[in-house]
Scaffold this motif. Structure first.
Motif, mmCIF file in Angstrom:
data_model
loop_
_atom_site.group_PDB
_atom_site.id
_atom_site.type_symbol
_atom_site.label_atom_id
_atom_site.label_comp_id
_atom_site.label_asym_id
_atom_site.label_seq_id
_atom_site.Cartn_x
_atom_site.Cartn_y
_atom_site.Cartn_z
ATOM 1 N N VAL A 174 1.200 -1.533 0.181
ATOM 2 C CA VAL A 174 0.457 0.003 -0.395
ATOM 3 C C VAL A 174 0.862 1.491 -0.367
ATOM 4 N N ASP A 175 2.220 0.946 -0.024
ATOM 5 C CA ASP A 175 2.789 2.583 0.735
ATOM 6 C C ASP A 175 3.849 2.408 -0.945
ATOM 7 N N HIS A 176 3.739 1.534 -2.125
ATOM 8 C CA HIS A 176 4.653 1.842 -3.027
ATOM 9 C C HIS A 176 4.004 3.000 -3.790
ATOM 10 N N PRO A 177 4.687 3.807 -4.268
ATOM 11 C CA PRO A 177 3.892 5.135 -4.966
ATOM 12 C C PRO A 177 3.300 4.779 -6.166
ATOM 13 N N ASP A 178 2.713 3.996 -6.718
ATOM 14 C CA ASP A 178 2.322 3.694 -7.632
ATOM 15 C C ASP A 178 1.029 2.761 -7.273
ATOM 16 N N ILE A 179 0.464 3.089 -6.067
ATOM 17 C CA ILE A 179 -0.739 2.218 -5.898
ATOM 18 C C ILE A 179 -1.934 2.992 -6.277
ATOM 19 N N LEU A 180 -1.620 3.605 -6.758
ATOM 20 C CA LEU A 180 -3.154 4.939 -7.271
ATOM 21 C C LEU A 180 -3.846 3.527 -7.982
ATOM 22 N N GLU A 181 -2.795 3.313 -9.495
ATOM 23 C CA GLU A 181 -2.571 2.524 -10.600
ATOM 24 C C GLU A 181 -2.720 1.402 -10.205
ATOM 25 N N PHE A 182 -1.873 0.699 -9.681
ATOM 26 C CA PHE A 182 -2.296 -1.036 -9.222
ATOM 27 C C PHE A 182 -4.514 -1.357 -8.364
ATOM 28 N N ILE A 183 -4.226 -0.237 -7.689
ATOM 29 C CA ILE A 183 -5.981 -0.117 -7.353
ATOM 30 C C ILE A 183 -6.675 -0.855 -8.042
ATOM 31 N N ASP A 184 -6.192 0.644 -8.672
ATOM 32 C CA ASP A 184 -7.504 0.631 -10.735
ATOM 33 C C ASP A 184 -7.271 0.079 -11.817
ATOM 34 N N CYS A 185 -6.077 -1.337 -11.545
ATOM 35 C CA CYS A 185 -5.744 -1.740 -12.645
ATOM 36 C C CYS A 185 -6.574 -2.995 -13.374
ATOM 37 N N LYS A 186 -7.512 -3.449 -12.467
ATOM 38 C CA LYS A 186 -8.643 -4.477 -13.035
ATOM 39 C C LYS A 186 -9.772 -3.799 -12.646
ATOM 40 N N ALA A 187 -10.321 -2.249 -12.416
ATOM 41 C CA ALA A 187 -11.370 -1.886 -13.176
ATOM 42 C C ALA A 187 -12.206 -1.920 -14.236
ATOM 43 N N ASN A 188 -11.565 -2.360 -14.907
ATOM 44 C CA ASN A 188 -12.520 -2.554 -16.606
ATOM 45 C C ASN A 188 -11.932 -4.685 -15.981
ATOM 46 N N ASN A 189 -13.570 -5.103 -16.620
ATOM 47 C CA ASN A 189 -13.415 -6.347 -16.647
ATOM 48 C C ASN A 189 -12.274 -6.880 -17.129
#
Ligand code: UDP
Length: 574
Positions: A174-189
């Motif tokens: 959760v403290d990786h700088p790319d965390i926001l992109e990661f959280i979103d990376c499967k938003a598209n099924n």
């Protein structure tokens, strides 16, 4: 020896994926020969430790253990034991280092594992963030998510030994700088479909959520803070995405490491694809599950647990799983070394929900939680005692003297228990999967290759027979349509109270059950917390926080209808 009770569905699964075939795809091995191939291969290991061992007798014991459906090893053991491939483990974790060589080595290693029927977990937390500089080229790094797409594409291309497609777990701290992109990376099924993703949550982060403060983002290369985010906002973002389509899940990294029995070997950064098996980099683990419906004996009024039979089954299963470590043909030398240094095994259970139905105890009751505590406590203690006895005969696992267990009795295995999803082996055993509640009392099951199977829960059928309702076609169709019997007034209320399905059970009760099993499990528990379609983000948030409070090692949620393609569908009986 007769193979009792094996259902038609089970026979179909076995024929399709497990029984040996010739080059033209004709089945050349009977079900009996298949189990004998496995029991002979695993039993032969006994001769390595005792040249007077009667391996024929041990093979008979293992054969009976499986064909009575009391226990099943994980799929790769059933598929590959005694065959050229010989890879017997379901779970692997591979490191991903921050260089092109290391990243693509890992892609290659994952492909080798997938080919052999195993699933792989990775932490991408060591990769520098997107936009960071790359010395050798003077360019900028593309970050963890872009590399995950490479792993995903490689997985897509490798069918697992022609039997199942590779499965992966991708974790980012959760403290990786790319965390926001990661959280979103499967938003598209349709993106990164061969991965389950989880956020590696730290205690520090949870504290910041509680105190509503910011937390630091850490540059993986320098270890220094390069930014900060509001913990609550990130937490809400995770919740929002999970609410939308079930991903990401969360795992509590500090808890995984609290239970790391060999901290001298490094940190646990990831689990296997379904989350139940935390492992060190290059470690693998073989799993097996006791079918709890076979651990019951009849009484004058119903059923009760037969703890003597359970003890015998656990003893045989630990012996079996320890032998698997020896018989295993590992895909890489370093995996062989790492695995043999700790000798982790993962003995779990399946058929828990069905056993509760037979005992007439509602899944969502205090009585069920108490029984979970008792049964899993018994399995864990018995399993550890069995591992300690094996250590006396065969020696302890090589890293025992530097492990956190060194003050206690010598152990053959660094971990003994894990609760697997048992997606396929529960079909073979004809019972409910893992510790999950019954998903639906009648449903259409979509197998990964596109075939469909219709199933009506046999324990409910039996109950309907005693109520004289089993021939009521309209009623059965309604059950298939609704999945639940909660609203079917022809069925007495006390029966409806017992025959609850995943959607009748409140998320808090799902989590309490997960926590009850986790309490007595060395590794982790595979469990999906089901939400109805109309559940809110607040409901999901509450579940995540409860899982944290109750001591779970992670949570996976699923809100009904939020992903188009579901493995299990509530549907019509044909
Ligand atoms: N697994 C996999 N591919 C699959 C299903 C499972 O690699 O299609 C791995 C994965 O590591 C998972 C583990 O096997 O966490 C156990 O899954 P399960 O208990 O469902 O496997 P089974 O032995 O029933 O096939």
């Amino acid at each position: 020896m007769a193979i009792s009770d094996i259902s038609e569905n089970a026979l179909k699964v076995l024929e399709k994926r497990y029984q040996g075939k010739d080059e033209d795809g004709n089945v050349v091995e009977s079900v009996e020969q298949m189990f004998r191939r496995v029991s002979d291969t695993i039993a032969r290991v006994d001769a390595n430790f005792d040249n007077t061992a009667d391996t024929g007798k041990v093979s008979d014991e293992f054969f009976e253990l499986m064909t009575s459906l009391r226990f099943m090893p994980n799929s790769p053991t059933l598929m590959n034991a005694g065959r050229t491939l010989g890879q017997l483990s379901a779970c692997f974790v591979l490191p991903v280092g921050d260089s092109m060589e290391e990243i693509f080595d890992s892609v290659k290693n994952a492909a080798l594992i997938h080919k052999s029927g195993g699933g792989t977990g990775f932490s991408f937390s060591r990769l520098r963030q997107s936009g960071a500089s790359v010395k050798s080229t003077g360019g900028v790094a593309s970050g963890p998510v872009s590399f995950m797409k490479v792993f995903n594409a490689a997985t897509e291309a490798v069918k697992q030994g022609g039997t199942r497609r590779g499965a992966n777990m991708g974790i980012l701290r959760v403290d990786h700088p790319d965390i926001l992109e990661f959280i979103d990376c499967k938003a598209n099924n349709s993106d990164i479909t061969n991965f389950n993703i989880s956020i590696g949550i730290t205690e520090k982060f949870m504290q910041a959520v509680e105190e509503q403060t910011d937390y630091d983002l850490i540059d993986p290369k320098s270890g220094t803070a390069v930014g900060h985010l509001s913990a609550v906002k990130v937490f809400e973002l995770i919740v929002d995405h999970a609410w939308k389509n079930g991903e990401p899940g969360i795992i509590f990294l500090d808890r995984l490491n609290r239970d790391n029995v060999v901290p001298s070997q490094g940190e646990i950064e990831s689990t296997n694809p379904c989350g139940e098996q935390p492992l060190l980099p290059y470690e693998s683990c073989n799993l097996g599950s006791v079918n709890l419906t076979k651990m019951l004996r009849r009484t004058l009024t119903g059923y009760e647990f037969d703890f003597r039979l359970l003890e015998q089954t656990v003893n045989e299963a630990v012996h079996f799983l320890d032998n698997v470590i020896e018989a295993n043909n590992y895909p890489l030398d370093i995996i062989a070394e790492t695995t043999r240094a700790t000798r982790k095994i993962g003995l779990g259970v399946m058929g828990w929900a069905d056993a509760l139905l037979m005992l007439e105890i509602p899944y969502n009751s205090e009585e069920a939680i108490r029984l979970a505590d008792k049964v899993m406590g018994f399995i864990n203690n018995t399993g550890h005692a069995a591992s300690a006895r094996l250590a006396e005969k065969r020696g302890s696992f090589p890293l025992f003297s530097v492990s956190t267990l060194r003050e206690g009795p010598a152990m053959r295995n660094a971990t003994v228990t894990t609760i697997a999803p048992t997606g396929t082996i529960s079909m073979i055993a004809g019972c409910s999967s893992g510790v999950e509640p019954v998903f639906a009392y009648a449903f259409v099951r979509n197998i990964m290759d596109g075939t469909e199977m219709v199933e009506v829960n046999p324990i409910l059928m039996h109950k309907l027979e005693t109520l004289g309702l089993d021939k009521d076609r309209a009623l059965l169709k309604r059950i298939a349509r609704e999945g639940t019997i909660a609203h079917i007034e022809e069925i007495p209320q006390e029966v409806r109270d017992v025959f609850v399905c995943a959607h009748d059970i409140r998320p808090v009760d799902h989590i309490r059950m997960q926590a009850a099993f986790q309490n007595h499990t060395d590794n982790a528990v595979s469990k999906t917390v089901n939400f109805p379609k109309e559940a809110t983000r607040g409901d999901v948030r509450e579940a995540y926080l409860l899982a944290y409070e109750e001591g779970c090692k992670g949570v996976t949620i699923y809100r009904d209808g939020s992903r188009e393609e579901q493995v299990l569908n509530i549907g019509e009986v044909n």
